[in-house]
Design an enzyme around this catalytic site. Sequence first.
Site, PDB file in Angstrom:
ATOM      1  N   ALA A   1      32.016  37.556  37.530  1.00 33.63           N
ATOM      2  CA  ALA A   1      32.670  37.688  38.826  1.00 33.63           C
ATOM      3  C   ALA A   1      33.585  36.493  39.090  1.00 33.63           C
ATOM      4  O   ALA A   1      33.469  35.446  38.446  1.00 33.63           O
ATOM      5  CB  ALA A   1      31.647  37.794  39.949  1.00 33.63           C
TER       6      ALA A   1
ATOM      7  N   TYR B   1      36.586  36.508  49.486  1.00 34.95           N
ATOM      8  CA  TYR B   1      35.561  36.744  48.457  1.00 34.95           C
ATOM      9  C   TYR B   1      34.705  37.955  48.824  1.00 34.95           C
ATOM     10  O   TYR B   1      34.499  38.853  48.003  1.00 34.95           O
ATOM     11  CB  TYR B   1      34.686  35.499  48.292  1.00 34.95           C
ATOM     12  CG  TYR B   1      33.454  35.721  47.450  1.00 34.95           C
ATOM     13  CD1 TYR B   1      33.560  35.954  46.075  1.00 34.95           C
ATOM     14  CD2 TYR B   1      32.184  35.706  48.022  1.00 34.95           C
ATOM     15  CE1 TYR B   1      32.427  36.171  45.300  1.00 34.95           C
ATOM     16  CE2 TYR B   1      31.051  35.915  47.255  1.00 34.95           C
ATOM     17  CZ  TYR B   1      31.171  36.152  45.903  1.00 34.95           C
ATOM     18  OH  TYR B   1      30.048  36.370  45.136  1.00 34.95           O
TER      19      TYR B   1
END
Length: 288
Positions: free
Chosen positions: A59, A124
């Site tokens: 990620a 995010y």
Amino acid sequence: MKLLVFGHTGQVARELQRRLPVGVEATFLGRDSADLTQPATCAETILRIRPDAVINAAAYTAVDKAESDEATATLVNGAAPGAMARACTDLAIPFVHISTDYVFDGVGASPFPPDGAIAPLGAYGRSKAVGEAEVRSFGVSHAILRTSWVFSALGNNFVKTMLRLSETRDRLTIVSDQIGGPTPASAVADACLTMATQLREDPAKSGTYHLSGGPDLSWADFAREIFALSNRTIFVEDIPTSAFPTPAKRPQNSRLDCSATHSTFGISRPLWKPALAQMLTELESVRS
């Protein structure tokens, strides 16, 4: 089982590498062999290797940097998992995808349930929410596993930051109004393996789940536990989030309701204190 894991150097990926059970073969893909900014290549890799299950432990995790680079964060955290899910759908294999408490707004004091309304506070969280939606959209047999405050001896995390700072300071100011559950990366790795195995047998278990360590506490109290277990005399001063401004806003409530994870997969909420003690022992053995 033949497993394909996206991620190689992250905390969960590294725990997966050393916790693979007998009978499981795994291929781990780092950035050199799987560039998540090129989602199509991720799908092509899955179709070429043809594994029995896929775990995405990779990620874009630079929470503050994402505020000025949301396009890249969304590509890595959103489009890439979607491409992986599409390829897994084509092969009719399960897909386990790690997500985050940052998809919630952090309001209130109750644990967020898996089906709670998402409202990310920053780039995010938005990028991870896009990834979740992409995974669900393909109808693949999947488990989206949201977690929080991950720590281990094998990566960068809050615990290691506290230990590093304590080498040169005897007093630290730590945020005390953000509450959550520190989660051992080993527990996340074990959960991913369990979910991948059970989804192969029962795709009806597909869905979104939570896993965080217990009990919940503040960052400041977690720091006190770190110093107590490591026998370091450090004074921790509580401060509010407002006294420690960051580019990305953090959720103040990161409590996660993990009951569905237990009832569906038999995975209990891990206790963080024994895992923290084990981590500190491991780090000490490396130093000595």
